[in-house]
Design a protein around this motif. Structure first.
Motif, PDB file in Angstrom:
ATOM      1  N   UNK A   5      73.903  17.195  78.999  1.00 38.92           N
ATOM      2  CA  UNK A   5      73.412  18.653  79.341  1.00 38.92           C
ATOM      3  C   UNK A   5      73.965  19.881  79.159  1.00 38.92           C
ATOM      4  N   UNK A   6      75.431  19.783  79.239  1.00 41.23           N
ATOM      5  CA  UNK A   6      76.130  21.027  78.901  1.00 41.23           C
ATOM      6  C   UNK A   6      76.136  21.127  77.403  1.00 41.23           C
ATOM      7  N   UNK A   7      76.221  20.117  76.417  1.00 42.17           N
ATOM      8  CA  UNK A   7      76.091  20.302  74.936  1.00 42.17           C
ATOM      9  C   UNK A   7      74.770  20.899  74.595  1.00 42.17           C
ATOM     10  N   UNK A   8      73.653  20.579  75.235  1.00 38.10           N
ATOM     11  CA  UNK A   8      72.541  21.154  74.969  1.00 38.10           C
ATOM     12  C   UNK A   8      72.333  22.627  75.409  1.00 38.10           C
ATOM     13  N   UNK A   9      72.958  23.017  76.662  1.00 40.06           N
ATOM     14  CA  UNK A   9      73.207  24.400  76.941  1.00 40.06           C
ATOM     15  C   UNK A   9      73.948  25.192  75.765  1.00 40.06           C
ATOM     16  N   UNK A  10      75.086  24.524  75.472  1.00 40.35           N
ATOM     17  CA  UNK A  10      76.127  25.360  74.874  1.00 40.35           C
ATOM     18  C   UNK A  10      75.334  25.447  73.075  1.00 40.35           C
ATOM     19  N   UNK A  11      74.866  24.483  72.814  1.00 38.02           N
ATOM     20  CA  UNK A  11      74.463  24.686  71.431  1.00 38.02           C
ATOM     21  C   UNK A  11      72.884  24.654  71.134  1.00 38.02           C
ATOM     22  N   UNK A  12      72.461  24.861  72.410  1.00 36.44           N
ATOM     23  CA  UNK A  12      70.751  24.884  72.337  1.00 36.44           C
ATOM     24  C   UNK A  12      70.288  25.808  71.018  1.00 36.44           C
ATOM     25  N   UNK A  13      70.748  26.885  70.752  1.00 35.45           N
ATOM     26  CA  UNK A  13      70.027  27.878  69.779  1.00 35.45           C
ATOM     27  C   UNK A  13      70.268  27.413  68.335  1.00 35.45           C
ATOM     28  N   UNK A  14      71.097  26.249  68.246  1.00 36.52           N
ATOM     29  CA  UNK A  14      71.438  25.610  66.961  1.00 36.52           C
ATOM     30  C   UNK A  14      70.597  24.040  66.808  1.00 36.52           C
ATOM     31  N   UNK A  15      69.937  23.809  67.701  1.00 39.80           N
ATOM     32  CA  UNK A  15      69.298  22.318  67.987  1.00 39.80           C
ATOM     33  C   UNK A  15      67.810  22.376  67.313  1.00 39.80           C
ATOM     34  N   UNK A  16      67.656  21.918  66.256  1.00 40.77           N
ATOM     35  CA  UNK A  16      66.505  21.978  65.587  1.00 40.77           C
ATOM     36  C   UNK A  16      65.610  20.776  65.670  1.00 40.77           C
ATOM     37  N   UNK A  26      78.437  29.235  59.491  1.00 46.47           N
ATOM     38  CA  UNK A  26      77.695  30.091  60.469  1.00 46.47           C
ATOM     39  C   UNK A  26      76.234  30.575  59.997  1.00 46.47           C
ATOM     40  N   UNK A  27      75.222  29.773  60.505  1.00 50.85           N
ATOM     41  CA  UNK A  27      74.070  30.249  59.898  1.00 50.85           C
ATOM     42  C   UNK A  27      73.096  29.680  60.934  1.00 50.85           C
ATOM     43  N   UNK A  28      71.767  30.360  61.182  1.00 53.64           N
ATOM     44  CA  UNK A  28      71.099  29.741  61.841  1.00 53.64           C
ATOM     45  C   UNK A  28      70.352  28.335  61.221  1.00 53.64           C
ATOM     46  N   UNK A  29      70.235  28.361  60.030  1.00 51.90           N
ATOM     47  CA  UNK A  29      69.948  26.981  59.207  1.00 51.90           C
ATOM     48  C   UNK A  29      70.638  26.027  59.255  1.00 51.90           C
ATOM     49  N   UNK A  30      72.035  25.945  59.847  1.00 50.98           N
ATOM     50  CA  UNK A  30      72.934  25.050  59.943  1.00 50.98           C
ATOM     51  C   UNK A  30      72.746  24.633  61.292  1.00 50.98           C
ATOM     52  N   UNK A  31      71.996  23.400  61.786  1.00 49.77           N
ATOM     53  CA  UNK A  31      72.015  22.856  63.007  1.00 49.77           C
ATOM     54  C   UNK A  31      72.236  21.560  63.287  1.00 49.77           C
ATOM     55  N   UNK A  32      71.678  21.140  64.548  1.00 48.23           N
ATOM     56  CA  UNK A  32      72.213  19.966  65.065  1.00 48.23           C
ATOM     57  C   UNK A  32      70.653  19.039  65.476  1.00 48.23           C
ATOM     58  N   UNK A  33      70.969  17.703  64.910  1.00 52.83           N
ATOM     59  CA  UNK A  33      70.038  16.711  65.878  1.00 52.83           C
ATOM     60  C   UNK A  33      70.602  16.515  66.927  1.00 52.83           C
ATOM     61  N   UNK A  34      69.726  16.613  67.980  1.00 52.31           N
ATOM     62  CA  UNK A  34      70.601  16.137  69.390  1.00 52.31           C
ATOM     63  C   UNK A  34      70.160  14.921  69.858  1.00 52.31           C
ATOM     64  N   UNK A  51      64.266  26.848  55.510  1.00 51.65           N
ATOM     65  CA  UNK A  51      64.449  25.400  56.001  1.00 51.65           C
ATOM     66  C   UNK A  51      65.282  25.745  57.186  1.00 51.65           C
ATOM     67  N   UNK A  52      65.378  24.439  58.049  1.00 50.82           N
ATOM     68  CA  UNK A  52      66.526  24.164  58.942  1.00 50.82           C
ATOM     69  C   UNK A  52      67.088  22.781  58.935  1.00 50.82           C
ATOM     70  N   UNK A  53      68.414  22.658  58.698  1.00 55.89           N
ATOM     71  CA  UNK A  53      69.197  21.765  58.602  1.00 55.89           C
ATOM     72  C   UNK A  53      69.614  21.018  59.960  1.00 55.89           C
ATOM     73  N   UNK A  54      69.591  19.741  60.101  1.00 50.95           N
ATOM     74  CA  UNK A  54      70.318  19.365  61.399  1.00 50.95           C
ATOM     75  C   UNK A  54      70.917  18.094  61.239  1.00 50.95           C
ATOM     76  N   UNK A  55      72.138  18.059  61.351  1.00 50.36           N
ATOM     77  CA  UNK A  55      72.884  16.760  61.149  1.00 50.36           C
ATOM     78  C   UNK A  55      72.865  15.739  62.534  1.00 50.36           C
ATOM     79  N   UNK A  56      72.659  14.654  62.081  1.00 49.52           N
ATOM     80  CA  UNK A  56      72.495  13.575  63.321  1.00 49.52           C
ATOM     81  C   UNK A  56      73.983  12.992  63.477  1.00 49.52           C
ATOM     82  N   UNK A  57      74.329  12.889  64.740  1.00 47.47           N
ATOM     83  CA  UNK A  57      75.696  12.574  65.154  1.00 47.47           C
ATOM     84  C   UNK A  57      76.180  11.128  64.621  1.00 47.47           C
ATOM     85  N   UNK A  58      77.360  10.834  64.503  1.00 46.64           N
ATOM     86  CA  UNK A  58      77.764   9.367  64.424  1.00 46.64           C
ATOM     87  C   UNK A  58      77.227   8.411  65.352  1.00 46.64           C
TER      88      UNK A  58
END
Length: 404
Positions: free
Chosen positions: A290-301, A268-276, A234-241
């Motif tokens: 755009x910068x956040x997407x660039x820096x966190x891109x590989x963890x955006x699920x 630190x795990x590919x399964x622990x990610x972000x809802x952008x 699975x891939x988990x992705x936390x939504x921001x506040x």
């Protein structure tokens, strides 16, 4: 991007047939009727898959349930009180049942008490449509004068507190009740709502929980579930506040780039990610999307693409839900970064190179105004947003003219 659509179940005024005609190819849904902390059973999960896969006439819709939004994290887990350990175990069982049904992406949030907050759910626009709005003075009127939270006045500037007093003085009883309902209505689609006494009770318990402690509770939760997430694929992705700044004196731990870096680095795990969510993050002017997407891109699920228009440059300020290409976020620049990330993933052979995206929220226009659908989720307004986003995506993905 896989273009998806949020659906709240059989009672949603937007039907599966509507979603098919809007052009989405996947569905984002949840079992909103299951109380927080309880297990999502295989039977209920299978039923939702079946509902998504079937048109009104009984023929296949061609749609699939691609993302869970949300699998709620209970207040007991966030506070580490009561049945919090049992709730984590139930969460893990629900994850296992979802994985066995074919689900791969689970969105959730770690916002205390209020999962999202708006002061007006049908704010009138100049063109006759309506949208959701957060007004800092109206919120202050609720916090100081309706909820009567001790010390609330000190959390706002003098100008905001004074304006809040004037607005409260001009409200009749129905206006006060409506403002309270708007603020305490809970997760979209949820059957759980809170009274003012419920809110006060939660706030009294959070008096002893600092942002640092809440962040540690979040890390403890992730450390408990991520090993299972990895085993299940699975891939988990936390939504921001939402909004991404403190309210009611409550701690906020997922509002900024630094917040996400702390959580993603801690577990630190590919399964622990972000809802952008470009709308939630974009409500704060110091977030570089755009910068956040660039820096966190590989963890955006998972992607929520929507836009907001801020009234000013304050971090904690007023905003409304703008057209998808019409707010303060440069949506073209953000989508360009998403397209680049997907190209990188495809070149690396990643199975998840196509990130699920949904047009988040929308303005009520045309027949939406008569339907009175779930606030923020009109059929035509979202379809307009999806069409606009699809045009940008198509141009940026073009083989000759698109981004490299």
């Amino acid at each position: 991007m896989k273009q998806t659509w949020r659906w709240f179940g059989p009672h949603d005024l937007t039907s599966i047939d509507d979603i098919t005609q809007a052009g989405a190819t996947g569905v984002v849904s949840a079992l909103h009727h299951v109380p927080n902390g309880q297990v999502w059973t295989p039977e209920e999960i299978t039923k939702r898959h079946r509902e998504i896969g079937t048109r009104k006439d009984g023929t296949p819709s061609g749609l699939t349930w691609d993302v869970v939004e949300s699998l709620p994290v209970s207040e007991d887990i966030k506070k580490q009180k009561g049945e919090w350990r049992a709730h984590i175990e139930a969460w893990k069982v629900s994850m296992r049942n979802l994985a066995q049904s074919g689900i791969e992406v689970i969105c959730y949030n770690f916002m205390p008490v209020l999962d999202w907050t708006r002061t007006d759910i049908r704010w009138q626009l100049p063109n006759g449509g309506s949208c959701m709005r957060f007004d800092i003075a109206d919120f202050a009127a609720f916090d100081i004068h309706i909820l009567e939270r001790p010390g609330a006045g000190a959390d706002f500037s003098n100008a905001v507190a004074d304006e809040a007093g004037r607005r409260f003085a001009g409200m009749d009883d129905e206006a006060k009740k409506q403002l309270s309902r708007n603020i305490t209505m809970g997760l979209p689609g949820s059957t759980e709502a809170m009274t003012l006494d419920d809110v006060r009770g939660h706030l009294s318990e959070y008096d002893r929980i600092s942002p640092e402690r809440l962040r540690q509770h979040f890390i403890d939760f992730l450390e408990a579930v991520v090993p299972d997430v990895e085993k299940l694929g699975l891939r988990l992705c936390c939504h921001p506040d939402d909004p991404p700044f403190p309210l009611l004196g409550l701690p906020r731990v997922m509002s900024t780039e630094a917040d996400y870096a702390a959580i993603l680095d801690a577990v630190e795990s590919p399964a622990n990610g972000m809802t952008f969510c470009s709308g939630s993050l974009g409500a704060r002017p110091d977030n570089d999307l755009p910068g956040m997407m660039r820096r966190f891109g590989d963890r955006v699920h998972f992607l929520h693409l929507r836009n907001v228009k801020r009234d000013g440059a304050e971090v904690a300020g007023s905003f409304y839900e703008a057209e998808h290409l019409g707010g303060d976020t440069d949506m073209v620049a953000l989508i360009a970064e998403i397209v680049r990330e997907e190209k990188r993933r495809k070149a690396a052979g990643r199975k998840d190179h196509q990130i699920p995206m949904r047009p988040d929220h929308g303005q009520d226009i045309l027949d939406d105004l008569n339907r009175r659908a779930q606030p923020g989720y009109p059929t035509i307004g979202r379809m307009k947003g999806l069409a606009e986003l699809r045009g940008v995506i198509t141009a940026l993905e073009h083989a000759e003219y698109g981004v490299n």
